[in-house]
Write an enzyme that holds these catalytic residues in place. Structure first.
Site, PDB file in Angstrom:
ATOM      1  N   CYS A   1      14.929  73.535 -21.136  1.00  0.00           N
ATOM      2  CA  CYS A   1      14.188  73.569 -19.908  1.00  0.00           C
ATOM      3  C   CYS A   1      12.978  71.754 -18.992  1.00  0.00           C
ATOM      4  O   CYS A   1      12.921  71.638 -19.930  1.00  0.00           O
ATOM      5  CB  CYS A   1      12.925  74.171 -19.810  1.00  0.00           C
ATOM      6  N   GLY A  27      17.696  73.081 -15.916  1.00  0.00           N
ATOM      7  CA  GLY A  27      17.731  74.479 -16.047  1.00  0.00           C
ATOM      8  C   GLY A  27      18.156  74.931 -14.855  1.00  0.00           C
ATOM      9  O   GLY A  27      17.705  74.736 -13.605  1.00  0.00           O
ATOM     10  N   ASN A 105       8.381  73.727 -21.926  1.00  0.00           N
ATOM     11  CA  ASN A 105       9.747  73.083 -22.618  1.00  0.00           C
ATOM     12  C   ASN A 105       9.563  73.101 -24.432  1.00  0.00           C
ATOM     13  O   ASN A 105       9.291  72.572 -24.603  1.00  0.00           O
ATOM     14  CB  ASN A 105      10.298  72.189 -21.532  1.00  0.00           C
ATOM     15  N   GLY A 106      10.834  73.858 -24.398  1.00  0.00           N
ATOM     16  CA  GLY A 106      10.447  73.696 -25.527  1.00  0.00           C
ATOM     17  C   GLY A 106      11.070  75.329 -26.748  1.00  0.00           C
ATOM     18  O   GLY A 106      11.657  76.289 -25.537  1.00  0.00           O
ATOM     19  N   TYR A 245      22.488  64.050 -24.328  1.00  0.00           N
ATOM     20  CA  TYR A 245      23.242  64.826 -23.675  1.00  0.00           C
ATOM     21  C   TYR A 245      22.572  65.630 -22.789  1.00  0.00           C
ATOM     22  O   TYR A 245      22.656  65.823 -21.143  1.00  0.00           O
ATOM     23  CB  TYR A 245      24.173  66.320 -23.700  1.00  0.00           C
TER      24      TYR A 245
HETATM   25  P1  5GP Z   1      31.337  74.142 -25.964  1.00  0.00           P
HETATM   26  O1  5GP Z   1      33.201  73.839 -24.602  1.00  0.00           O
HETATM   27  O2  5GP Z   1      32.127  73.253 -27.216  1.00  0.00           O
HETATM   28  O3  5GP Z   1      31.022  75.107 -26.412  1.00  0.00           O
HETATM   29  O4  5GP Z   1      30.508  73.112 -25.320  1.00  0.00           O
HETATM   30  C1  5GP Z   1      30.735  71.877 -25.606  1.00  0.00           C
HETATM   31  C2  5GP Z   1      30.324  71.232 -23.631  1.00  0.00           C
HETATM   32  O5  5GP Z   1      28.915  72.134 -23.420  1.00  0.00           O
HETATM   33  C3  5GP Z   1      30.195  69.937 -23.423  1.00  0.00           C
HETATM   34  O6  5GP Z   1      31.176  69.892 -22.226  1.00  0.00           O
HETATM   35  C4  5GP Z   1      28.930  69.956 -23.358  1.00  0.00           C
HETATM   36  O7  5GP Z   1      28.885  68.695 -22.005  1.00  0.00           O
HETATM   37  C5  5GP Z   1      28.289  71.273 -22.990  1.00  0.00           C
HETATM   38  N1  5GP Z   1      26.868  71.482 -22.757  1.00  0.00           N
HETATM   39  C6  5GP Z   1      26.044  71.729 -21.611  1.00  0.00           C
HETATM   40  N2  5GP Z   1      24.892  72.191 -22.181  1.00  0.00           N
HETATM   41  C7  5GP Z   1      24.865  71.929 -23.651  1.00  0.00           C
HETATM   42  C8  5GP Z   1      24.133  71.761 -24.790  1.00  0.00           C
HETATM   43  O8  5GP Z   1      22.909  72.649 -24.296  1.00  0.00           O
HETATM   44  N3  5GP Z   1      24.567  71.133 -26.121  1.00  0.00           N
HETATM   45  C9  5GP Z   1      25.674  71.398 -25.966  1.00  0.00           C
HETATM   46  N4  5GP Z   1      26.339  70.747 -27.307  1.00  0.00           N
HETATM   47  N5  5GP Z   1      26.277  70.710 -24.545  1.00  0.00           N
HETATM   48  C10 5GP Z   1      26.545  71.212 -23.308  1.00  0.00           C
HETATM   49 MG    MG Z   2      30.300  68.534 -20.502  1.00  0.00          MG
END
Ligand code: 5GP
Ligand code: MG
Ligand code: SF4
Length: 464
Positions: A1, A27, A105-106, A245
């Site tokens: 968030c 978010g 946030n958290g 990320y």
């Molecule tokens: P997957 O499709 O393997 O489940 O998710 C990976 C993709 O989700 C990556 O492209 C990454 O950019 C995106 N992603 C978006 N939000 C998150 C998040 O909160 N955690 C992680 N690990 N990946 C995320």
């Molecule tokens: Mg991605």
């Protein structure tokens, strides 16, 4: 968030709306703003959807007057999944000394236990959110002013919390003792701003002053800013995944540009896991800076092999599996003319369930690529996050159930390599890598070493 607050400017809610717009990547489900005005008291508005679709309407913004306001953009981690307006923050409560509003946030790791106890003692909860506990703990404190009540409340709370709160006259910012989630301070004219990230200070023209320190509480009013240390000091453990990320690449974390860190991750990856190929392509947008670094270090040309539709949000943050599955195709498409016949290195930030990688691999092969190699800018995500990033349960995490070679086979590519934990630490500026005895960051989703015991999850049967 994402959380944001401002004090000491005319029509503070407009600044908060802008700040939240810049934090929208944190978010996208919903957003809310609470403001305070001497004549009207507290006002609040909470809406589903993007900030720009709600908090730009004059008819809504007129209902949020005053020189003090806070706001929140939500993506659900704890509490009820999916959309319920009662879970949208900020939470506001009227109690002794005029009440307060908070944006959190958290993730509070002992929220279930606290909630049970509070309900037994008569608290009336309005939402299913873990964050609401803070308001009830504050209301029940016997301290004689709100900042002291907040300290009382937060000393009972475990887990990760960055909080922006407001009383009728004060803006308050707090980070948990480990400083898992970010929070920064900015100066705007005679006023002040608190924000999850510096990119939201930029948008309102505020000057970045400093980070709120792990375990620090700042209380800001017309006469200035006071700093307190309400908690036992511990070694900080900032979320390393914010660098990989979660944060925006134009934000500054700990005096480091997030973009530069991500580019450096790509450099490290190219050193750790080189491969002969024709093109380095990012999975946009999250893989872009690391792909640039990979290309620079390897000398393999960078190219936009996948084009992103800018009108789609982040796929991961869509809370249901079905929407997420569709999301990949709605959002990304292959640049066929470029890819045909080429050996392609795809750089993405993370593999969680593997959904994204499989779909992208298929699109790239359908476009006629000769080889597909994945390079991932984080180590294998093998553990769920309990501190505010929405990873699924362990059973759904690809890396929790498969070796690297099994993942390669499952995804169906020529190779897949993840950056090592040490390589990641080097990229964030730790020259000697990860200190195994006392890691400099939280990296629980990669290492399984949880800096705060996830009490509620353990009570539900989660095994460390
Ligand atoms: P997957 O499709 O393997 O489940 O998710 C990976 C993709 O989700 C990556 O492209 C990454 O950019 C995106 N992603 C978006 N939000 C998150 C998040 O909160 N955690 C992680 N690990 N990946 C995320
Ligand atoms: Mg991605
Ligand atoms: Fe960040 Fe991972 Fe720790 Fe969660 S578990 S706070 S995502 S490093």
């Amino acid at each position: 968030c994402g959380i944001f607050g401002v004090i000491g400017v005319a029509d503070a809610a407009n600044f908060v709306a802008l700040g939240l717009h810049a934090l929208q990547h944190r978010g996208q489900e919903a957003g809310g703003i609470v403001s305070h005005d001497a004549e009207q008291g507290f006002n609040s508005a909470r809406r589903f959807g993007y900030v720009r679709d709600n908090f730009t309407k004059a008819s809504l913004m007129e209902t949020l007057p005053g020189p003090l306001a806070i706001g929140h953009v939500r993506y659900s981690t704890a509490g009820s999944k999916g959309a319920v307006i009662r879970d949208v923050q900020p939470f506001f409560g009227e109690f002794a000394m005029g009440g307060a509003a908070i944006a959190h946030n958290g993730n509070i790791t002992n929220a279930n236990a606290l909630r049970r106890e509070l309900i037994e003692r008569g608290s009336i909860f309005q939402s299913s959110s873990d964050s609401e506990c803070i308001i009830h703990l504050m209301a029940r404190s016997f301290q004689s002013n709100i900042p002291e009540r907040m300290k009382d409340a937060l000393r009972r709370v475990e887990g990760a919390f960055s909080v922006v709160a407001m009383t009728r006259t004060k803006l308050i910012g707090v980070r948990d003792p480990l400083g898992v989630r970010p929070l920064v301070l900015g100066k705007i004219g005679d006023g002040w701003a608190l924000s999850s990230e510096t990119c939201a200070l930029d948008i309102i023209g505020a000057e970045y002053v400093r980070e709120i320190k792990p375990g620090e509480m700042v209380v800001i009013n017309a006469s200035g800013i006071e700093s307190y240390r309400p908690f036992e000091p511990v070694e900080p453990r900032f979320c390393i995944f914010e660098h990989v990320y979660f944060s925006r690449p134009d934000s500054i974390i700990g005096d480091r540009s997030v973009y530069e860190t991500r580019r450096q991750i790509g450099v490290e990856l190219a050193r750790e896991a080189p491969v002969d190929a024709d093109l380095v392509c990012p999975v946009p947008d999250s893989g872009t800076p690391a792909a640039i670094g990979f290309s620079q270090e390897s000398g393999i040309p960078y190219a936009m092999g996948i084009i992103r539709n800018q009108y789609m949000g982040r796929t991961f943050i869509e809370p249901t599996e079905q929407i997420r599955n569709m999301g990949v195709r709605l959002k990304l498409n292959v640049n066929r003319a470029l890819i045909k016949g080429k050996r392609v290195i795809l750089v993405d930030d993370s593999v969680v369930r593997g959904t994204t990688s499989i779909k992208i691999k298929q699109m790239i092969l359908d476009a006629g690529a000769a080889e597909v190699h994945f390079r991932i800018a984080s180590p294998p995500t093998a553990w769920p996050c309990f501190y505010g990033v929405d990873t699924p349960e362990r059973g759904k995490l690809l890396a929790a159930n498969m070796s690297e070679e099994e993942m390669r086979e499952f995804i169906g590519v020529d190779s897949i390599k993840f950056i090592s934990l040490d390589g990641l630490y080097r990229a964030v500026g730790e020259a000697t890598g990860r200190n195994a005895k006392c890691p400099q960051y939280c990296d629980a989703c990669f290492s399984g070493e949880y800096p705060v015991r996830p009490a509620d999850m353990i009570a539900k049967g989660f095994e460390l």
